[in-house]
Write a protein that holds these residues in place. Structure first.
Motif, PDB file in Angstrom:
ATOM      1  N   ARG A   1      -3.854   6.618  -3.795  1.00 14.83           N
ATOM      2  CA  ARG A   1      -2.685   6.741  -4.672  1.00 14.83           C
ATOM      3  C   ARG A   1      -1.749   7.855  -4.208  1.00 14.83           C
ATOM      4  NH1 ARG A   1      -6.721   5.786  -9.546  1.00 14.83           N
ATOM      5  NH2 ARG A   1      -6.523   3.521  -9.684  1.00 14.83           N
ATOM      6  N   LEU A   2      -2.326   8.983  -3.813  1.00 10.85           N
ATOM      7  CA  LEU A   2      -1.502  10.083  -3.291  1.00 10.85           C
ATOM      8  C   LEU A   2      -0.773   9.665  -2.014  1.00 10.85           C
ATOM      9  CD1 LEU A   2      -3.810  13.182  -3.876  1.00 10.85           C
ATOM     10  CD2 LEU A   2      -1.670  12.631  -5.045  1.00 10.85           C
ATOM     11  N   GLY A   3      -1.455   8.891  -1.188  1.00  7.76           N
ATOM     12  CA  GLY A   3      -0.808   8.380   0.030  1.00  7.76           C
ATOM     13  C   GLY A   3       0.398   7.524  -0.295  1.00  7.76           C
ATOM     14  N   PHE A   4       0.273   6.643  -1.291  1.00  9.66           N
ATOM     15  CA  PHE A   4       1.415   5.814  -1.679  1.00  9.66           C
ATOM     16  C   PHE A   4       2.535   6.654  -2.271  1.00  9.66           C
ATOM     17  CE2 PHE A   4      -1.165   1.982  -1.236  1.00  9.66           C
ATOM     18  CZ  PHE A   4      -0.209   1.103  -0.733  1.00  9.66           C
ATOM     19  N   ILE A   5       2.203   7.721  -2.994  1.00  5.06           N
ATOM     20  CA  ILE A   5       3.238   8.610  -3.537  1.00  5.06           C
ATOM     21  C   ILE A   5       3.993   9.284  -2.407  1.00  5.06           C
ATOM     22  CG2 ILE A   5       3.615  10.753  -4.825  1.00  5.06           C
ATOM     23  CD1 ILE A   5       1.295   9.824  -6.683  1.00  5.06           C
ATOM     24  N   VAL A   6       3.259   9.793  -1.415  1.00  8.02           N
ATOM     25  CA  VAL A   6       3.903  10.450  -0.266  1.00  8.02           C
ATOM     26  C   VAL A   6       4.793   9.459   0.470  1.00  8.02           C
ATOM     27  CG1 VAL A   6       3.463  11.494   1.984  1.00  8.02           C
ATOM     28  CG2 VAL A   6       2.138  12.228  -0.002  1.00  8.02           C
ATOM     29  N   PHE A   7       4.270   8.252   0.746  1.00  9.03           N
ATOM     30  CA  PHE A   7       5.083   7.249   1.439  1.00  9.03           C
ATOM     31  C   PHE A   7       6.257   6.790   0.575  1.00  9.03           C
ATOM     32  CE2 PHE A   7       1.156   6.378   4.024  1.00  9.03           C
ATOM     33  CZ  PHE A   7       1.682   6.897   5.187  1.00  9.03           C
ATOM     34  N   GLY A   8       6.108   6.835  -0.737  1.00 12.25           N
ATOM     35  CA  GLY A   8       7.205   6.494  -1.628  1.00 12.25           C
ATOM     36  C   GLY A   8       8.342   7.492  -1.543  1.00 12.25           C
ATOM     37  N   VAL A   9       7.995   8.765  -1.418  1.00  8.08           N
ATOM     38  CA  VAL A   9       9.025   9.810  -1.272  1.00  8.08           C
ATOM     39  C   VAL A   9       9.763   9.627   0.050  1.00  8.08           C
ATOM     40  CG1 VAL A   9       9.366  12.298  -0.986  1.00  8.08           C
ATOM     41  CG2 VAL A   9       7.847  11.448  -2.777  1.00  8.08           C
ATOM     42  N   VAL A  10       9.023   9.243   1.085  1.00 11.33           N
ATOM     43  CA  VAL A  10       9.625   9.021   2.399  1.00 11.33           C
ATOM     44  C   VAL A  10      10.486   7.758   2.382  1.00 11.33           C
ATOM     45  CG1 VAL A  10       9.110   8.587   4.831  1.00 11.33           C
ATOM     46  CG2 VAL A  10       7.755  10.229   3.557  1.00 11.33           C
ATOM     47  N   GLY A  11      10.109   6.778   1.571  1.00  5.21           N
ATOM     48  CA  GLY A  11      10.961   5.614   1.416  1.00  5.21           C
ATOM     49  C   GLY A  11      10.342   4.265   1.681  1.00  5.21           C
ATOM     50  N   VAL A  12       9.089   4.188   2.132  1.00  2.00           N
ATOM     51  CA  VAL A  12       8.511   2.886   2.430  1.00  2.00           C
ATOM     52  C   VAL A  12       7.368   2.508   1.497  1.00  2.00           C
ATOM     53  CG1 VAL A  12       9.154   2.937   4.860  1.00  2.00           C
ATOM     54  CG2 VAL A  12       6.963   3.865   4.156  1.00  2.00           C
ATOM     55  N   GLY A  13       6.881   3.428   0.726  1.00  2.69           N
ATOM     56  CA  GLY A  13       5.721   3.189  -0.129  1.00  2.69           C
ATOM     57  C   GLY A  13       5.925   2.089  -1.149  1.00  2.69           C
ATOM     58  N   GLU A  14       7.076   2.045  -1.778  1.00  2.00           N
ATOM     59  CA  GLU A  14       7.332   1.035  -2.796  1.00  2.00           C
ATOM     60  C   GLU A  14       7.335  -0.363  -2.208  1.00  2.00           C
ATOM     61  OE1 GLU A  14       9.447   3.587  -2.233  1.00  2.00           O
ATOM     62  OE2 GLU A  14       9.389   4.824  -4.034  1.00  2.00           O
ATOM     63  N   LEU A  15       7.957  -0.522  -1.041  1.00  2.07           N
ATOM     64  CA  LEU A  15       8.024  -1.838  -0.410  1.00  2.07           C
ATOM     65  C   LEU A  15       6.647  -2.324   0.019  1.00  2.07           C
ATOM     66  CD1 LEU A  15      11.235  -1.360   1.743  1.00  2.07           C
ATOM     67  CD2 LEU A  15      10.998  -2.559  -0.426  1.00  2.07           C
ATOM     68  N   VAL A  16       5.851  -1.429   0.588  1.00  2.00           N
ATOM     69  CA  VAL A  16       4.496  -1.786   1.007  1.00  2.00           C
ATOM     70  C   VAL A  16       3.655  -2.133  -0.208  1.00  2.00           C
ATOM     71  CG1 VAL A  16       2.401  -0.924   2.119  1.00  2.00           C
ATOM     72  CG2 VAL A  16       4.627  -0.425   3.118  1.00  2.00           C
ATOM     73  N   TYR A  17       3.772  -1.355  -1.275  1.00  2.00           N
ATOM     74  CA  TYR A  17       3.006  -1.606  -2.495  1.00  2.00           C
ATOM     75  C   TYR A  17       3.329  -2.979  -3.062  1.00  2.00           C
ATOM     76  CZ  TYR A  17       0.618  -0.678  -6.884  1.00  2.00           C
ATOM     77  OH  TYR A  17      -0.240  -0.738  -7.945  1.00  2.00           O
ATOM     78  N   ILE A  18       4.606  -3.318  -3.147  1.00  2.30           N
ATOM     79  CA  ILE A  18       5.018  -4.610  -3.688  1.00  2.30           C
ATOM     80  C   ILE A  18       4.525  -5.748  -2.800  1.00  2.30           C
ATOM     81  CG2 ILE A  18       7.023  -6.076  -4.181  1.00  2.30           C
ATOM     82  CD1 ILE A  18       8.430  -3.458  -5.133  1.00  2.30           C
ATOM     83  N   ALA A  19       4.616  -5.581  -1.485  1.00  2.00           N
ATOM     84  CA  ALA A  19       4.134  -6.615  -0.561  1.00  2.00           C
ATOM     85  C   ALA A  19       2.626  -6.817  -0.720  1.00  2.00           C
ATOM     86  CB  ALA A  19       4.470  -6.234   0.871  1.00  2.00           C
TER      87      ALA A  19
END
Length: 60
Positions: free
Chosen positions: A33-51
């Motif tokens: 979950r922390l990894g997705f938060i970090v990637f979300g701040v960078v800008g790709v986490g949300e797209l990867v999560y949705i995919a």
């Protein structure tokens, strides 16, 4: 390590993607979950999560 990648019904917070990845690879759900938060701040986490939400099936 689990052999399949499925979204669990009882261990999810939003859609179960992080719990599925953590169960499959044998790591902490919090770490994933922390990894997705970090990637979300960078800008790709949300797209990867949705995919992954679309691609990973629900547990039966």
């Amino acid at each position: 390590m689990a052999s399949t990648l499925v979204r669990p019904r009882g261990q999810k917070v939003i859609a179960g993607v992080c719990a599925a990845l953590a169960n499959r690879f044998g790591v902490s759900r919090t770490l994933v979950r922390l990894g997705f938060i970090v990637f979300g701040v960078v800008g790709v986490g949300e797209l990867v999560y949705i995919a992954l939400w679309i691609m990973i099936p629900k547990e039966r």
